[in-house]
Design an enzyme around this catalytic site. Structure first.
Site, mmCIF file in Angstrom:
data_model
loop_
_atom_site.group_PDB
_atom_site.id
_atom_site.type_symbol
_atom_site.label_atom_id
_atom_site.label_comp_id
_atom_site.label_asym_id
_atom_site.label_seq_id
_atom_site.Cartn_x
_atom_site.Cartn_y
_atom_site.Cartn_z
ATOM 1 N N SER A 166 -10.200 -11.097 -5.760
ATOM 2 C CA SER A 166 -10.824 -10.679 -7.022
ATOM 3 C C SER A 166 -9.799 -10.504 -8.145
ATOM 4 O O SER A 166 -10.141 -10.615 -9.319
ATOM 5 C CB SER A 166 -11.595 -9.376 -6.821
ATOM 6 N N ASP A 412 -11.515 3.001 -9.962
ATOM 7 C CA ASP A 412 -10.971 1.733 -9.461
ATOM 8 C C ASP A 412 -9.582 1.531 -10.071
ATOM 9 O O ASP A 412 -9.454 1.224 -11.266
ATOM 10 C CB ASP A 412 -11.916 0.587 -9.857
ATOM 11 N N HIS A 415 -8.385 -3.069 -10.117
ATOM 12 C CA HIS A 415 -8.719 -4.115 -11.099
ATOM 13 C C HIS A 415 -8.318 -3.688 -12.513
ATOM 14 O O HIS A 415 -8.059 -2.511 -12.758
ATOM 15 C CB HIS A 415 -10.213 -4.436 -10.994
#
Ligand SMILES: *[C@@H]1O[C@H](CO)[C@@H](O)[C@H](O)[C@H]1NC(C)=O
Ligand SMILES: *[C@@H]1O[C@H](CO)[C@@H](O)[C@H](O)[C@H]1NC(C)=O
Ligand SMILES: *[C@@H]1O[C@H](CO)[C@@H](O)[C@H](O)[C@H]1NC(C)=O
Ligand SMILES: *[C@@H]1O[C@H](CO)[C@@H](O)[C@H](O)[C@H]1NC(C)=O
Ligand SMILES: *[C@@H]1O[C@H](CO)[C@@H](O)[C@H](O)[C@H]1NC(C)=O
Ligand SMILES: *[C@@H]1O[C@H](CO)[C@@H](O)[C@H](O)[C@H]1NC(C)=O
Length: 436
Positions: A166, A412, A415
């Site tokens: 990702s 998070d 990311h």
């Protein structure tokens, strides 16, 4: 004989040839031959240089003083148009972030319709956008400005592919955002189909794609079924499972890191996932990782023509999960961080170091037979604890009241908000692609 070399531009590699000849007893005859050679060299200098260069590889076997100097002519990599100001001496990855409200961000979040809702931080409520105004400044030279038209022209009739996890999808998305701004709405498309996402710039007949393969190798996490981390398993010699979908690309950008970092030994499957009795060995993360990187290199070597195509490898994207790592009080993470880490020697977790060594050693070892351009983004991104999506992203599952009461618990810190740090990775890619 020095004369011959001067007039014919014969590289030093022929010295051994010459010295072998001088020792022979056919000296008078060979003198005549040399005069002939001199004339020949004068007329066909370049070709002769190559010829003698090849021949000398054999004659060196007999030489008493081997002079193993290779042809010095450095091959230009595909897509390269020029050198940076300071040529090879500039290390683009060593530098600092400088505040630059004039040229940053490179695009507005709201102007790029392709950013996944996991990365649209402002839209998801991030109250400030300080993280958008930083530009990477190498110590030794300036980064060339990203030029979307130039990139699209280089991609005309070509295909560029990002392969990995990702984080690489984020870098892909950043590239699409950087390019799409100069393309009118009717001349572009963005289509996701299973593991593959394809952005098309129609007027250029060019595609920029992303293929999701977090281990590069086939694994039991490739399907959407949730597995326990301890059951994670990759299959040895399985690069073609995904690799069959990567063929015919002109530029490939690989990454792979996050999914290896379970903190456990890695399970390697020796047979097939369909085998009734599975033969599984457990190896260290580093060994498992090097199996994957070596498989990738062999795939590239076998499948791609590196006289026309380029391969990049983006190093590990750092996470900011533990505030102790940067000397803050324990219990925090990237949540509520709006400033970067100032310590130029900051690195973070140690496990990153051993993985970094695995990649850089393997790529270095094969630099001559399988040249892969290494995008060393780990250190420069490690400073940016301020740039993660944290809580400003679309959540997969509704948050519980306990989570809402304690945002650190669901932030998070892996990311990155977009625009942001990952645009810099592509600026570095741009620099290496055209000015390597
Ligand atoms: C990556 O870049 C950093 C910063 O310049 C440097 O300290 C490190 O040695 C580099 N690592 C590799 C493997 O090139
Ligand atoms: C960007 O690249 C295009 C095509 O190579 C060129 O015409 C243009 O001048 C460049 N723009 C800038 C700002 O350098
Ligand atoms: C478009 O590009 C592909 C390669 O990606 C090429 O095979 C094809 O011929 C091109 N089509 C046109 C119309 O130029
Ligand atoms: C999606 O990809 C599969 C093969 O991977 C193909 O058979 C299918 O037609 C594609 N679907 C669309 C909508 O493009
Ligand atoms: C690449 O291919 C060449 C020729 O087939 C071979 O000699 C070399 O060992 C290969 N290298 C890798 C890393 O696969
Ligand atoms: C965020 O950090 C600031 C200091 O930088 C602090 O004053 C504030 O209380 C923190 N907010 C939350 C919600 O933790």
């Amino acid at each position: 004989m020095g004369e011959i070399m001067k007039t014919s531009h014969i590289p030093p590699s022929n010295i051994s040839y010459v010295s072998v000849v001088r020792k022979s007893k056919l000296y008078p005859f060979l003198c005549t031959l040399f005069i002939f050679l001199l004339l020949f060299a004068y007329l066909y200098g370049e070709e002769l240089a190559q010829l003698v260069g090849q021949f000398s590889q054999f004659s060196q076997l007999d030489a008493e003083q081997p002079v193993p100097v290779r042809l010095e002519k450095k091959e230009k990599l595909p897509f390269v148009i020029d050198e940076l100001d300071d040529g090879e001496s500039c290390n683009l990855f060593s530098g600092k972030w400088v505040r630059d409200e004039m040229t940053r961000p490179l695009y507005q979040e709201a102007d790029c319709p392709y950013i996944q809702p996991q990365l649209t931080c402002l839209d998801r409520g991030r109250p400030e956008k300080d993280y958008q105004f930083w530009r990477w400044q190498p110590f030794e030279c300036d980064l060339p400005s990203f030029n979307a038209t130039m990139m699209l022209e280089a991609l005309r009739g070509k295909k560029m592919l990002y392969v990995g996890d990702s984080l690489n999808r984020g870098q892909f998305t950043s590239m699409v955002c950087l390019l799409q701004s100069v393309i009118p709405p009717h001349a572009k498309s963005f289509v996701k189909n299973g593991s593959l996402t394809v952005f098309t710039a129609m007027d250029y007949n060019a595609t920029v794609e992303f293929y999701w393969a977090p281990f590069l190798l086939e694994s039991n996490t490739d399907d959407a079924i949730v597995h326990r981390i301890s059951d994670r398993m990759v299959r040895r010699d399985s690069i073609n499972t995904h690799g069959d979908h990567w063929k015919g690309r002109d530029i490939i950008v690989f990454n792979s890191y996050l999914w290896w970092m379970t903190g456990l030994k890695m399970k390697i499957l020796e047979g097939s996932f369909k085998d009734e009795e599975k033969k599984v060995v457990e190896v260290s993360t580093e060994d498992a990782y090097s199996i994957a990187i070596n498989s990738m290199l062999r795939w590239v070597n076998r499948t791609m023509d590196l006289t026309k195509a380029r391969v990049f490898f983006t190093s590990m994207s750092p996470t900011h999960e533990k505030s102790q790592d940067w000397g803050a009080a324990p219990g925090g993470n990237c949540y509520n961080q709006t400033t970067m880490i100032e310590d130029p020697n900051y690195w973070g977790s140690d496990s990153r170091k051993s993985i970094m060594r695995v990649i850089s050693d393997i790529l270095q070892e094969h630099q001559d037979d399988v040249p892969v351009t290494f995008l060393n983004i780990t250190q420069l991104s490690a400073y940016r604890k301020d740039a993660h999506t944290a809580i400003y992203k679309k959540q997969w599952n509704p948050l519980t009241p306990e989570q809402i009461a304690n945002p650190v618990s669901y932030a998070d810190c892996v990311h990155w908000c977009m625009p942001g740090v990952q645009d810099t990775w592509n600026e570095l890619l741009f620099a290496k692609l055209f000015y390597a």
